[in-house]
Structures are given as structure tokens and as C-alpha cells.
Design an enzyme around this catalytic site. Structure first.
Site, PDB file in Angstrom:
ATOM      1  N   PHE A   1      12.719   8.815 -14.279  1.00 39.53           N
ATOM      2  CA  PHE A   1      12.682   7.491 -14.898  1.00 39.53           C
ATOM      3  C   PHE A   1      13.975   6.739 -14.568  1.00 39.53           C
ATOM      4  O   PHE A   1      15.063   7.315 -14.586  1.00 39.53           O
ATOM      5  CB  PHE A   1      12.516   7.626 -16.416  1.00 39.53           C
ATOM      6  CG  PHE A   1      12.244   6.312 -17.086  1.00 39.53           C
ATOM      7  CD1 PHE A   1      10.982   5.741 -17.030  1.00 39.53           C
ATOM      8  CD2 PHE A   1      13.247   5.633 -17.765  1.00 39.53           C
ATOM      9  CE1 PHE A   1      10.716   4.525 -17.640  1.00 39.53           C
ATOM     10  CE2 PHE A   1      12.997   4.415 -18.376  1.00 39.53           C
ATOM     11  CZ  PHE A   1      11.732   3.853 -18.308  1.00 39.53           C
TER      12      PHE A   1
ATOM     13  N   ASP B   1      14.999  14.658 -21.334  1.00 38.37           N
ATOM     14  CA  ASP B   1      14.519  13.389 -21.871  1.00 38.37           C
ATOM     15  C   ASP B   1      13.114  13.623 -22.417  1.00 38.37           C
ATOM     16  O   ASP B   1      12.185  13.935 -21.669  1.00 38.37           O
ATOM     17  CB  ASP B   1      14.509  12.321 -20.771  1.00 38.37           C
ATOM     18  CG  ASP B   1      14.162  10.938 -21.302  1.00 38.37           C
ATOM     19  OD1 ASP B   1      13.565  10.847 -22.392  1.00 38.37           O
ATOM     20  OD2 ASP B   1      14.477   9.942 -20.614  1.00 38.37           O
TER      21      ASP B   1
ATOM     22  N   TYR C   1      10.009   4.571 -30.003  1.00 42.71           N
ATOM     23  CA  TYR C   1       9.107   3.419 -30.016  1.00 42.71           C
ATOM     24  C   TYR C   1       7.818   3.652 -29.249  1.00 42.71           C
ATOM     25  O   TYR C   1       6.961   2.764 -29.197  1.00 42.71           O
ATOM     26  CB  TYR C   1       9.799   2.157 -29.499  1.00 42.71           C
ATOM     27  CG  TYR C   1      10.521   2.292 -28.169  1.00 42.71           C
ATOM     28  CD1 TYR C   1       9.830   2.305 -26.971  1.00 42.71           C
ATOM     29  CD2 TYR C   1      11.902   2.390 -28.133  1.00 42.71           C
ATOM     30  CE1 TYR C   1      10.490   2.422 -25.762  1.00 42.71           C
ATOM     31  CE2 TYR C   1      12.582   2.507 -26.937  1.00 42.71           C
ATOM     32  CZ  TYR C   1      11.868   2.517 -25.752  1.00 42.71           C
ATOM     33  OH  TYR C   1      12.535   2.644 -24.555  1.00 42.71           O
ATOM     34  N   LYS C   2       7.636   4.834 -28.679  1.00 47.11           N
ATOM     35  CA  LYS C   2       6.389   5.132 -27.973  1.00 47.11           C
ATOM     36  C   LYS C   2       5.411   5.794 -28.945  1.00 47.11           C
ATOM     37  O   LYS C   2       4.859   5.147 -29.825  1.00 47.11           O
ATOM     38  CB  LYS C   2       6.671   5.996 -26.752  1.00 47.11           C
ATOM     39  CG  LYS C   2       7.589   5.334 -25.723  1.00 47.11           C
ATOM     40  CD  LYS C   2       7.813   6.233 -24.522  1.00 47.11           C
ATOM     41  CE  LYS C   2       8.871   5.686 -23.576  1.00 47.11           C
ATOM     42  NZ  LYS C   2       8.475   4.412 -22.950  1.00 47.11           N
TER      43      LYS C   2
ATOM     44  N   ARG D   1      -1.592   3.225 -16.012  1.00 43.05           N
ATOM     45  CA  ARG D   1      -1.435   4.264 -17.033  1.00 43.05           C
ATOM     46  C   ARG D   1      -2.244   3.872 -18.271  1.00 43.05           C
ATOM     47  O   ARG D   1      -2.069   2.788 -18.811  1.00 43.05           O
ATOM     48  CB  ARG D   1       0.027   4.437 -17.433  1.00 43.05           C
ATOM     49  CG  ARG D   1       0.949   4.826 -16.315  1.00 43.05           C
ATOM     50  CD  ARG D   1       2.336   5.191 -16.850  1.00 43.05           C
ATOM     51  NE  ARG D   1       2.881   4.176 -17.759  1.00 43.05           N
ATOM     52  CZ  ARG D   1       4.038   4.294 -18.405  1.00 43.05           C
ATOM     53  NH1 ARG D   1       4.765   5.392 -18.260  1.00 43.05           N
ATOM     54  NH2 ARG D   1       4.484   3.325 -19.191  1.00 43.05           N
TER      55      ARG D   1
END
Length: 418
Positions: free
Chosen positions: A150, A213, A238-239, A383
Site C-alpha cells: 500500500f 499493517d 474507518y474501514k 474491489r
């Protein structure tokens, strides 16, 4: 969860059947879903919207609105500055860290929720570099990551290497001479789950320490960091934790390393006696020494509510539904002749399914126009995030039908068919 018979998702099968499974299969799965009621605990302003992007930004728990109202109207507006003491604002990063720890299989006193994921990565990369090398002497300031990692993880590693007069290595095949590895447990494009225990050991055997991560893992996988021998980890809220846009991330440090932590950002919330204003800096014991500046109470409040929602629903049930609903999504995609870019083994797959198409940018735009929200990653990935608390099986079915219809508008050479 029990599932009606689905089309095969085996690699050796010719997946395309030219039509989707009957929608009644999705309806049966929704009827049997033990988490179905949780969708009603989230704000659904547009019931017709198909939202499959909870792996980027989770939906809003109704409880979060109530919690924010209490903090703003009662604590901030009412108790004002006394809220730092009367309402536990001073210790909120560690209090919420203890609550989140249960979702990581971790002990209390090992997690702090306090700043952005990028700041947490920066801190832990520096912490890792300052830990003594297993073979004695200083740890080499060489940081390694996968080329597909990422972006913020790569950028943070490059920035730390610059500040430490070190170097970065793009690639993880050879870890000789590497001091620190940064990598994601779940690949943000494909949703492939890394073998954390094996890769942690491989890095340790080479003399490196790994910062994991967990941003695409926490809140959707049933984690046990101590069992995986994880030393250092970071992630966002926040996911799949539904903590709100820009909600503070978290850092985890295994207990055996607490006394060796030397982190780069010194501030008064990381000071043992923060109100002894004239004292020299003396870092707090344990995980508290990762704190630095004044925490954002509103963001922490929203994150806390999302974390509490996940804990109440039960991470075991959430993880089980994630496997079932992504498996269903793959079955539907196969039946429609779409190209799946995610692992077919449920034990190796996170909470989203990646579909590969040469015209992904156009399809993404036109899906949004139809009220179907998915995520697009260059050059050719769509996605579909299947957040277990808010996503129905019929949502997955209907979204993939829309996607397949739009994909048929693209000719084989990648141009839009007339």
C-alpha cells in the site's frame, strides 16, 4: 453459516456459465444470516443504494451519532475543560486501545488508539529500527517492502530511510541485511491474506523485525496477534470497524518490547507526568509512551462507537460471514464469466473480492450512476467490499449483475462496444 448449494469456485473448473445463480439463493442466505439485524443499526439514508465500499469507508452506526451528540452537547458544551478529567478524555487513547485489543487477541495495555495510520507506521518503523538486533549491535537502517505494498506504507518507509540515512529495498525475497520489514496482512488489491506467522519467522530468522499493517484485516478477520508472534502492528479504524472518515488509527506493541520502545515523536501526552510542565521528558511506561500530542476526542469517540459495534456483534460471526459472502460473490462472478483476482480459498481471503477488467474505470463510473458503489484501483481492478455487518447477499448478487452487464459493453480489445 449454512449455505445453499453454490456454483463451484475451484480453480480447475471452467467458471463461466453465462448466467447468474438465481436471486433466491441470495435471499435464502440473507434469511439465514445471523448478522442480518445489524444492518438496521446503521444509517440507511438511501435504501436503494448498493454500498460495497466498506473496505474503504464503513457505514455510519446509528450509535455513533448518539455518542457524538453526547460528547458535543453534554461533555464539550456542558462540562467544558473538566471533561478531560470527569469524562476520561485524558486516558481515552488507552481506554479505547484496551477495548480494541480484544479484536486483536491482544492483552490490555498493548494497544493505543491515537493518530493516523501513517503516523503510527512512522512511529513503529522508528521503534523497530531502534530495537536491538537479535545478533547484537545496531539494527541496519534498511527497510524492505513488497513493490505492491500500500502506498502510505512504502512512502513512510522511504521517509524514515531518508531521515535515518538508510535505504529501502523493494522486494521481500532476500531479507539479508534488512533491519525492518513493513507489510500488510491483507493485500489491499486482491484481499489475499499473508501467512503472518511464517513471514514473521522468516524475517526474524534473517535478523529483521516486521511491522504489520492490519488496516484491511481488523474488524473482518478473527485475529490473535500473540499466537502469530506479531511484535509490532498498526491499522486504521474507518474501514471494517466503521469508525468514520479519518478516524484515528491504532498501534500495537507486544508486551516484551514495552521497555525497549523509543519512539520519535515526543509530546506532553507521552510524558509520565504531563502536568509537571518544567520537567525533562520522561516517557510513560508501556504502550502509553507512543502517545504524543493532544488527542482528537471527537474522532476517538466515533472510532470507539464503531469498535464497540464490532465487539457486540462478535468477531467470530463477522469473520464467518466474510468468508461466506465473499465465497458467494466469487460464485456469482464465475457464473457471469467475470475474472476474479482474489484467492478462492476462503482461509486466504479478506473481506473484499477483486474483479479484473480492462475497462474498470468506465465500469466504476457507470456503476456509481446506477447506485452501485464499489472501489476502483488502477489499472484494472474493481474491489467489491463486503462488510459483514452492512452487506446483504442480494446486494452482492445485484451489483455483480450490473457489473457483468456493463462489462459486456466492452469489446474484446478493451474499447467500448457500440
Amino acid at each position: 453459516m449454512a449455505s445453499p448449494d453454490l456454483p463451484s469456485t475451484n480453480h480447475d473448473t471452467d467458471h463461466s456459465t453465462g448466467h447468474a445463480p438465481d436471486r433466491s439463493v441470495a435471499e435464502q442466505l440473507d434469511a439465514a444470516d445471523v448478522l442480518a439485524e445489524w444492518r438496521e443499526r446503521f444509517v440507511l439514508r438511501n435504501p436503494g443504494l448498493i454500498y460495497l465500499d466498506g473496505n474503504s469507508l464503513g457505514m455510519t452506526p446509528i450509535a455513533t451519532i448518539d455518542a457524538m451528540r453526547r460528547v458535543i452537547e453534554e461533555q464539550w458544551a456542558g462540562d467544558l475543560i473538566t471533561s478531560w478529567w470527569e469524562n476520561d478524555w485524558l486516558d481515552l487513547p488507552l481506554t479505547i486501545g484496551n477495548e480494541l485489543a480484544s479484536l486483536l487477541g491482544a492483552a490490555e495495555g498493548t494497544v493505543a488508539v491515537h493518530d493516523s495510520t501513517t503516523v503510527g507506521i512512522f512511529q513503529l518503523l522508528n521503534v523497530a529500527l531502534d530495537l536491538p538486533a537479535a545478533r547484537g549491535g545496531p539494527r541496519p537502517p534498511v527497510l524492505a517492502f513488497a513493490p505492491s505494498e500500500f502506498p502510505t506504507d512504502r512512502y513512510a518507509a522511504e521517509g524514515v530511510a531518508r531521515l535515518r540515512n538508510g535505504a529501502v529495498r523493494s522486494g521481500l525475497d532476500n531479507l539479508d541485511g534488512v533491519g525492518v520489514v513493513i507489510r500488510s496482512m491483507v493485500d489491499y488489491r486482491s484481499a489475499e491474506i499473508c501467512d503472518v506467522a511464517a513471514e514473521t519467522k522468516r524475517a526474524n530468522d534473517a535478523g529483521a523485525i516486521t511491522v504489520w499493517d492490519l488496516s484491511h484485516a481488523v474488524g473482518v478477520l478473527d485475529l490473535d496477534l500473540p499466537a502469530l508472534d506479531v511484535d509490532l502492528a498498526v491499522g486504521c479504524t474507518y474501514k471494517f470497524l466503521n469508525g468514520g472518515p479519518g478516524a484515528p488509527g491504532f498501534t500495537y506493541v507486544a508486551p516484551h518490547l514495552h521497555h525497549d520502545i523509543t519512539q520519535p515523536i515526543w509530546g506532553w501526552f507521552g510524558q509520565t507526568d504531563q502536568f509537571a510542565m518544567d520537567n525533562a521528558f520522561d516517557p510513560r511506561p508501556g504502550i502509553g509512551r507512543l502517545l504524543h500530542g493532544t488527542p482528537g476526542i471527537l474522532g476517538l469517540t466515533a472510532a470507539r462507537s464503531g469498535i464497540a459495534t464490532t465487539i457486540e456483534a462478535g468477531i467470530g460471526a463477522i469473520a464467518a460471514k466474510a468468508q461466506a459472502i465473499t465465497q458467494y460473490g466469487i460464485a456469482v462472478a464465475d457464473a457471469l464469466g467475470l475474472t476474479v483476482a482474489s484467492p478462492r480459498d476462503a482461509a486466504r481471503r479478506g473481506g473484499h473480492v477483486a474483479i479484473r477488467h480492462t475497462d474498470a474505470v468506465r465500469i466504476h463510473r457507470e456503476l456509481e450512476a446506477r447506485g452501485v458503489i464499489v472501489d476502483q484501483r488502477d489499472p484494472d481492478i474493481l474491489r467489491l467490499g463486503m462488510s459483514p455487518l452492512t452487506t446483504r447477499f442480494v446486494d452482492v448478487h445485484d451489483a455483480l449483475l450490473h457489473l457483468a452487464e456493463l462489462a459486456e459493453m466492452t469489446a474484446g480489445d478493451g474499447t467500448t462496444a457500440s
